[in-house]
Scaffold this motif. Structure first.
Motif, short mmCIF file in Angstrom:
data_model
loop_
_atom_site.label_atom_id
_atom_site.label_comp_id
_atom_site.label_asym_id
_atom_site.label_seq_id
_atom_site.Cartn_x
_atom_site.Cartn_y
_atom_site.Cartn_z
N PHE A 197 11.15 5.78 27.49
CA PHE A 197 10.94 7.02 28.23
C PHE A 197 11.19 8.16 27.25
CE2 PHE A 197 11.63 4.01 31.57
CZ PHE A 197 10.89 4.47 32.64
N TYR A 198 10.62 9.33 27.56
CA TYR A 198 10.66 10.41 26.59
C TYR A 198 11.20 11.70 27.21
CZ TYR A 198 7.74 7.17 24.03
OH TYR A 198 7.26 6.04 23.39
N PRO A 199 11.96 12.46 26.43
CA PRO A 199 12.46 13.75 26.93
C PRO A 199 11.34 14.77 27.02
CG PRO A 199 13.07 13.47 24.63
CD PRO A 199 12.42 12.18 25.05
N GLY A 200 11.61 15.86 27.68
CA GLY A 200 10.61 16.91 27.82
C GLY A 200 11.21 18.15 28.42
N PRO A 201 10.38 19.16 28.72
CA PRO A 201 10.88 20.44 29.22
C PRO A 201 11.25 20.42 30.70
CG PRO A 201 8.50 20.51 29.08
CD PRO A 201 8.92 19.19 28.48
N GLY A 202 11.13 19.29 31.34
CA GLY A 202 11.42 19.16 32.76
C GLY A 202 10.44 18.17 33.37
N VAL A 203 10.65 17.80 34.63
CA VAL A 203 9.74 16.87 35.30
C VAL A 203 8.83 17.66 36.24
CG1 VAL A 203 11.27 14.89 35.14
CG2 VAL A 203 11.44 16.40 37.11
N GLY A 204 7.61 17.15 36.41
CA GLY A 204 6.66 17.83 37.28
C GLY A 204 5.79 16.83 38.00
N GLY A 205 4.82 17.37 38.74
CA GLY A 205 3.88 16.52 39.45
C GLY A 205 4.22 16.35 40.91
N HIS A 206 3.53 15.43 41.54
CA HIS A 206 3.62 15.24 42.98
C HIS A 206 4.61 14.15 43.37
CE1 HIS A 206 1.16 11.57 42.52
NE2 HIS A 206 0.61 12.25 41.54
N CYS A 207 5.20 13.44 42.41
CA CYS A 207 6.04 12.28 42.74
C CYS A 207 7.47 12.40 42.23
CB CYS A 207 5.41 11.00 42.20
SG CYS A 207 3.93 10.48 43.07
N ILE A 208 7.63 12.50 40.91
CA ILE A 208 8.97 12.40 40.33
C ILE A 208 9.92 13.50 40.81
CG2 ILE A 208 10.30 12.36 38.18
CD1 ILE A 208 8.00 10.97 36.86
N PRO A 209 9.49 14.76 40.96
CA PRO A 209 10.43 15.76 41.45
C PRO A 209 10.76 15.62 42.93
CG PRO A 209 8.57 16.77 40.29
CD PRO A 209 8.20 15.35 40.59
N ILE A 210 9.99 14.79 43.66
CA ILE A 210 10.11 14.76 45.12
C ILE A 210 10.60 13.42 45.65
CG2 ILE A 210 8.79 14.93 47.28
CD1 ILE A 210 7.02 16.98 45.90
N ASP A 211 9.98 12.32 45.21
CA ASP A 211 10.25 11.01 45.80
C ASP A 211 11.72 10.60 45.77
OD1 ASP A 211 7.56 11.12 46.08
OD2 ASP A 211 7.10 9.27 45.00
N PRO A 212 12.45 10.79 44.65
CA PRO A 212 13.87 10.42 44.66
C PRO A 212 14.67 11.19 45.71
CG PRO A 212 13.09 10.69 42.41
CD PRO A 212 12.00 11.21 43.30
N SER A 213 14.23 12.41 46.02
CA SER A 213 14.94 13.19 47.04
C SER A 213 14.75 12.58 48.42
CB SER A 213 14.45 14.64 47.03
OG SER A 213 14.78 15.28 45.82
N TYR A 214 13.58 11.95 48.68
CA TYR A 214 13.38 11.25 49.93
C TYR A 214 14.39 10.11 50.07
CZ TYR A 214 8.71 13.38 50.36
OH TYR A 214 7.66 14.24 50.47
N LEU A 215 14.56 9.37 48.98
CA LEU A 215 15.49 8.24 49.00
C LEU A 215 16.92 8.73 49.17
CD1 LEU A 215 15.61 5.21 48.87
CD2 LEU A 215 15.64 5.33 46.38
N ASN A 216 17.25 9.82 48.48
CA ASN A 216 18.58 10.41 48.60
C ASN A 216 18.82 10.88 50.04
OD1 ASN A 216 21.10 11.20 47.72
ND2 ASN A 216 20.37 12.93 46.51
N TYR A 217 17.82 11.50 50.62
CA TYR A 217 17.93 11.96 52.01
C TYR A 217 18.19 10.78 52.95
CZ TYR A 217 16.32 13.31 56.66
OH TYR A 217 16.23 13.50 58.02
N SER A 218 17.46 9.69 52.73
CA SER A 218 17.60 8.53 53.60
C SER A 218 19.00 7.92 53.50
CB SER A 218 16.54 7.48 53.22
OG SER A 218 16.57 6.40 54.10
N VAL A 219 19.52 7.85 52.26
CA VAL A 219 20.86 7.30 52.07
C VAL A 219 21.91 8.20 52.73
CG1 VAL A 219 22.62 6.77 50.33
CG2 VAL A 219 20.25 6.07 49.96
N ARG A 220 21.79 9.50 52.52
CA ARG A 220 22.74 10.44 53.14
C ARG A 220 22.69 10.35 54.67
NH1 ARG A 220 24.89 14.68 50.05
NH2 ARG A 220 24.08 14.83 47.93
N LYS A 221 21.46 10.27 55.20
CA LYS A 221 21.29 10.24 56.65
C LYS A 221 21.90 8.99 57.26
CE LYS A 221 17.60 10.03 60.13
NZ LYS A 221 16.15 9.92 60.35
#
Length: 418
Positions: free
Chosen positions: A249-273
């Motif tokens: 995997f490679y470093p960069g100026p941040g993550v973008g797109g339709h999946c990586i910035p969002i999908d983990p938050s869905y999983l985090n939300y589900s665990v918290r809930k």
């Protein structure tokens, strides 16, 4: 010929419509945006992966787009491909999914198979869709069938497209799962049936959470490697020579797109809930990855200072403002917070991107510079944010006063790297 209705004609729904139409389905694209519908019916594609010629063939094969929900009544299969952005406090915004579900529930008259493809938290299919369809006495596997199948579209990928990317499906029942496998197998090379809808929903989240966490790992390593005078790109290059047990995997100026910035938050939300505590890996990776734009801004400021130049008033040229190389998609692009951070410190910003003619930043519309060579030579510093294929990075490194590469893509001795 079977009737298929695909709800949502964006970067997921339109390629699905294309593949199904090619396989012989009578496909109707159901959209809420009348301008999109008019464009599609006139042969104008708004999705990069679907060319005008692709769309022309689809139309010749009977494809049509509409805003009329009544087309659901004739559908043998209905697939939901609508956006699921993050709402307040990281909570998934399921407005579009709920609206699609309501439309289906109102117009469901055949024993249709309904498949949700929109990324969401585990349990959505059986907690939201199933009860809505069971109203008015309808029963699963008697009056309708229900499954979840996560989209795996990678915009701009010329190797792995919808047809040759394995398709995961999970049914709300075994029969529903079998019907979903039968449906997708008509135009996708490999279909993988899993235990149920929750497993299919979670598989998508695991895929992108895995990437999110590993990108966070190398981003953190990039920061301390710089302080320790270690070349992180050389480290990764060496590590990936190991034929087992390591994936680069490679470093960069941040993550973008339709999946990586969002999908983990869905999983985090589900665990918290469900469990009342956070998914700590996700929280940590999010903190690290979200810090990268500010880290890039600080590196730029330090680099200019070392060359007796203030960031305030400096002419800064950004190269590539899309979220990944060689496409125009700007969703959650790290170029936005990087650009905002530089502008807040008084930099005079310009950008170049052959894929993005106009770019919105801080409420202002910027235009891509017309002459790249001239812009490179006149800038106080050039920052590579996306290594688009048209960039001659060695040449840019030689011509720029200062060249900062956030992607480790250049072999120029004159470049400074993340």
């Amino acid at each position: 010929m079977k009737d298929l209705v695909v709800i949502g004609q964006g970067y997921v729904g339109l390629p699905l419509s294309q593949a199904a139409a090619k396989a012989g389905f009578k496909v109707t694209g159901l959209e809420v945006n009348q301008d999109v519908v008019d464009g599609l019916n006139s042969g104008s594609s708004h999705v990069e992966d679907i060319s005008e010629n692709d769309l022309r063939i689809m139309l010749e094969n009977g494809y049509q787009a509409t805003t009329d929900n009544s087309v659901i009544q004739e559908a043998d299969v209905i697939v939901i491909c609508v956006p699921t952005p993050l709402g307040d406090a990281g909570r998934p915004d399921l407005f579009a999914v709920e609206a699609a579900t309501e439309a289906i529930a109102q117009h469901l008259v055949k024993k249709s198979l309904v498949v949700l493809e929109s990324t969401t938290y585990p349990g959505t299919t059986e907690e939201i869709l199933k009860p809505a369809f069971e109203e008015n006495g309808r029963q699963l596997d008697e009056d309708f069938f229900l499954a979840f199948s996560p989209e795996r579209i990678d915009p701009g990928n010329k190797i792995y497209r919808l047809e040759n990317t394995p398709k995961v499906v999970g049914g709300a029942s075994s029969k529903s799962g079998d019907l979903a496998v039968e449906f997708y197998s008509q135009f996708i090379e490999e279909v993988v049936k899993v235990k149920g809808t929750k497993e299919a929903e979670t598989a998508k989240l695991l895929e992108n959470t895995y990437r999110h966490i590993n990108i966070g790992l190398v981003n953190e390593m990039a920061k301390f490697s710089h302080e320790l005078d270690i070349d992180i790109w050389e480290v990764i290059k060496a590590a990936k020579t190991k034929p087992f047990g390591f994936q680069a995997f490679y470093p960069g100026p941040g993550v973008g797109g339709h999946c990586i910035p969002i999908d983990p938050s869905y999983l985090n939300y589900s665990v918290r809930k469900a469990l009342g505590h956070p998914f700590r890996f996700v929280d940590l990776a999010e903190d690290i990855n979200n810090s990268m734009p500010n880290y890039v801004v600080q590196r730029i400021q330090d680099l200019l200072n070392e060359h007796q130049k203030s960031l305030k008033g400096a002419k800064v040229l950004l190269l590539g403002v899309s979220y990944k190389a060689n496409i125009s998609d700007q969703r959650h692009s790290p170029a936005i917070p990087v650009g905002q951070g530089l502008a807040d410190k008084g930099a005079e910003l310009s950008y170049h991107d052959a894929n993005v003619a106009k770019w919105q930043l801080n409420g202002e519309e910027l235009e891509s510079v017309a002459g790249l060579d001239e812009a490179v030579q006149s800038a106080d510093i050039v920052i590579l944010l996306q290594a688009h294929r048209e960039y001659d990075l060695h040449d840019i490194g030689k011509k720029a006063k200062l060249f900062f590469d956030t992607r480790g893509a250049t072999d120029s001795d004159e470049a400074y790297v993340l």
